[in-house]
Design an enzyme around this catalytic site. Structure first.
Site, PDB file in Angstrom:
ATOM      1  N   GLY A  43      24.058  -9.324  86.896  1.00 48.85           N
ATOM      2  CA  GLY A  43      22.680  -9.809  86.858  1.00 48.85           C
ATOM      3  C   GLY A  43      22.504 -11.195  87.437  1.00 48.85           C
ATOM      4  N   SER A  44      23.251 -11.525  88.483  1.00 44.87           N
ATOM      5  CA  SER A  44      23.107 -12.881  89.030  1.00 44.87           C
ATOM      6  C   SER A  44      21.748 -13.061  89.703  1.00 44.87           C
ATOM      7  CB  SER A  44      24.255 -13.215  89.997  1.00 44.87           C
ATOM      8  OG  SER A  44      24.185 -12.413  91.155  1.00 44.87           O
ATOM      9  N   LEU A  96      14.569   6.664  99.340  1.00 43.18           N
ATOM     10  CA  LEU A  96      15.527   5.605  98.998  1.00 43.18           C
ATOM     11  C   LEU A  96      15.570   4.483 100.046  1.00 43.18           C
ATOM     12  CD1 LEU A  96      17.761   5.034  96.812  1.00 43.18           C
ATOM     13  CD2 LEU A  96      19.388   5.956  98.488  1.00 43.18           C
ATOM     14  N   ASP A  97      15.463   3.246  99.585  1.00 40.14           N
ATOM     15  CA  ASP A  97      15.631   2.042 100.421  1.00 40.14           C
ATOM     16  C   ASP A  97      14.709   2.042 101.650  1.00 40.14           C
ATOM     17  OD1 ASP A  97      17.631   1.256  98.642  1.00 40.14           O
ATOM     18  OD2 ASP A  97      19.196   2.244  99.800  1.00 40.14           O
ATOM     19  N   ASN A 106      12.602  -3.985  94.636  1.00 41.91           N
ATOM     20  CA  ASN A 106      14.073  -3.895  94.639  1.00 41.91           C
ATOM     21  C   ASN A 106      14.651  -4.901  95.626  1.00 41.91           C
ATOM     22  OD1 ASN A 106      16.665  -2.686  94.105  1.00 41.91           O
ATOM     23  ND2 ASN A 106      16.520  -1.647  96.087  1.00 41.91           N
ATOM     24  N   HIS A 108      17.924  -5.007  98.173  1.00 46.31           N
ATOM     25  CA  HIS A 108      18.968  -4.157  98.738  1.00 46.31           C
ATOM     26  C   HIS A 108      19.862  -5.025  99.632  1.00 46.31           C
ATOM     27  CE1 HIS A 108      20.866  -0.523 100.259  1.00 46.31           C
ATOM     28  NE2 HIS A 108      20.785  -1.063 101.460  1.00 46.31           N
ATOM     29  N   LEU A 122      16.437   6.383  91.188  1.00 45.59           N
ATOM     30  CA  LEU A 122      15.322   6.697  90.303  1.00 45.59           C
ATOM     31  C   LEU A 122      14.569   7.936  90.801  1.00 45.59           C
ATOM     32  CD1 LEU A 122      14.349   2.973  89.950  1.00 45.59           C
ATOM     33  CD2 LEU A 122      15.207   4.430  88.097  1.00 45.59           C
ATOM     34  N   ARG A 165      21.023   2.732  89.667  1.00 45.66           N
ATOM     35  CA  ARG A 165      20.640   4.114  89.414  1.00 45.66           C
ATOM     36  C   ARG A 165      19.637   4.537  90.472  1.00 45.66           C
ATOM     37  NH1 ARG A 165      23.231   7.290  86.137  1.00 45.66           N
ATOM     38  NH2 ARG A 165      21.315   8.463  85.831  1.00 45.66           N
ATOM     39  N   THR A 225       9.603   3.015  97.064  1.00 43.66           N
ATOM     40  CA  THR A 225       8.872   4.272  97.257  1.00 43.66           C
ATOM     41  C   THR A 225       9.871   5.407  97.002  1.00 43.66           C
ATOM     42  OG1 THR A 225       9.403   4.216  99.606  1.00 43.66           O
ATOM     43  CG2 THR A 225       7.267   3.292  98.964  1.00 43.66           C
TER      44      THR A 225
HETATM   45  C1  GRF Z   1      23.332  -7.272  94.677  1.00 45.40           C
HETATM   46  O1  GRF Z   1      24.081  -7.383  95.850  1.00 45.40           O
HETATM   47  C2  GRF Z   1      22.127  -6.399  94.905  1.00 45.40           C
HETATM   48  O2  GRF Z   1      21.583  -6.530  96.185  1.00 45.40           O
HETATM   49  C3  GRF Z   1      22.711  -5.025  94.748  1.00 45.40           C
HETATM   50  O3  GRF Z   1      23.643  -5.152  93.691  1.00 45.40           O
HETATM   51  C4  GRF Z   1      24.085  -6.487  93.603  1.00 45.40           C
HETATM   52  C5  GRF Z   1      23.778  -6.951  92.227  1.00 45.40           C
HETATM   53  O4  GRF Z   1      24.227  -8.223  91.936  1.00 45.40           O
HETATM   54  N1  GRF Z   1      21.678  -4.060  94.526  1.00 45.40           N
HETATM   55  P1  GRF Z   1      23.769  -8.945  90.605  1.00 45.40           P
HETATM   56  O5  GRF Z   1      23.946  -7.977  89.449  1.00 45.40           O
HETATM   57  O6  GRF Z   1      22.350  -9.385  90.761  1.00 45.40           O
HETATM   58  O7  GRF Z   1      24.720 -10.103  90.470  1.00 45.40           O
END
Ligand code: GRF
Length: 242
Positions: free
Chosen positions: A34-35, A166-167, A129, A131, A115, A113, A163
């Site tokens: 979750g950085s 995906l991506d 999101n 990506h 969705l 996940r 949407t």
């Molecule tokens: C990030 O690179 C994000 O783009 C991808 O997963 C990674 C998650 O990193 N979807 P964090 O959990 O926010 O540190």
């Protein structure tokens, strides 16, 4: 006809207004460290956005981001995907958990996940999101390895509306980093992550300020912002040739 398959965002983004007195409510979904979520929480607090992070929700109890959020005094919840026999049942439980907080926007921040279309429709125009590639290049998983395998020299990350495809949703902002000789996927991932920590908080701030709008043909416009491109050439280089 292209326009027939583009989602109609024109009238349905949450109406935040530029000087909304009511704080924007964000729910952030994480699966791991979750950085990105941490960067958003810290920037929101330090910069005083008109926003509240009302909850952080994970699909794994052991997600480190959940403990971090708890320690910050943020409400947390966990909806373990393993407890559900189908994707649809999990997504319904997750949607119920999110709806309890009545968010304006749901930010996916390393939420690993796929969705269901039903979930995406439920949060249509409110689901964002990040990506780790310069979309539309390299959708899906293992984006850093994909970039290295193709030999591209620029890589990065994209914040976009979600949407059902995906991506592929409308792009809000992108950040780029150079690829260096000798790069391994891990070093490249770290370099991209540093730019992610700049662009996702910036987009969340724009959302909270009501600046994000849908222009013609399903493309995003951000009022008062000239460039939504972030160059991360100055980020700390780890690995690769320096
Ligand atoms: C990030 O690179 C994000 O783009 C991808 O997963 C990674 C998650 O990193 N979807 P964090 O959990 O926010 O540190």
């Amino acid at each position: 006809m292209e326009s027939a398959i583009l989602p109609d965002f024109s009238s349905s983004l949450p109406d935040r207004g530029h000087s909304s007195a009511v704080p924007c409510r964000f729910v952030i979904l994480v699966s791991g460290q979750g950085s990105n979520m941490q960067a958003i929480v810290q920037a929101c607090r330090e910069q005083g956005w008109p926003a509240d992070i009302v909850a952080v929700i994970a699909n794994r109890e052991e997600a480190a981001g959940l403990a971090w959020a708890q320690a910050q005094g943020i409400e947390t919840a966990c909806v373990p995907h393993r407890d559900y026999s189908s994707r649809e049942a999990f997504d319904q439980a997750l949607a119920d958990a999110i709806d309890r907080y009545s968010p304006d926007y749901v930010l996916l921040a390393g939420f690993m996940r796929v969705l269901t279309p039903g979930f995406v429709r439920h949060f249509e125009h409110r689901l964002v999101n990040i990506h780790p590639s310069l979309l539309p290049a390299f959708p899906g998983l293992h984006t850093h390895a994909q970039a290295l395998a193709k030999g591209v020299q620029v890589h990065g990350c994209t914040v976009h509306f979600v949407t059902p495809l995906l991506d592929s949703g409308p792009i809000i902002a992108q950040g780029a980093v150079p690829i260096l000789a000798g790069d391994a996927p891990e070093a490249l991932a770290q370099r991209v992550l540093q730019v992610e920590h700049r662009i996702y908080p910036q987009v969340a701030r724009w959302l909270s300020e009501g600046r994000v709008e849908m222009g013609e043909a399903g493309r995003v416009e951000v009022q008062g912002v000239e460039s939504r491109f972030f160059y991360g050439g100055d980020v700390q280089i780890t690995g690769g040739q320096q």
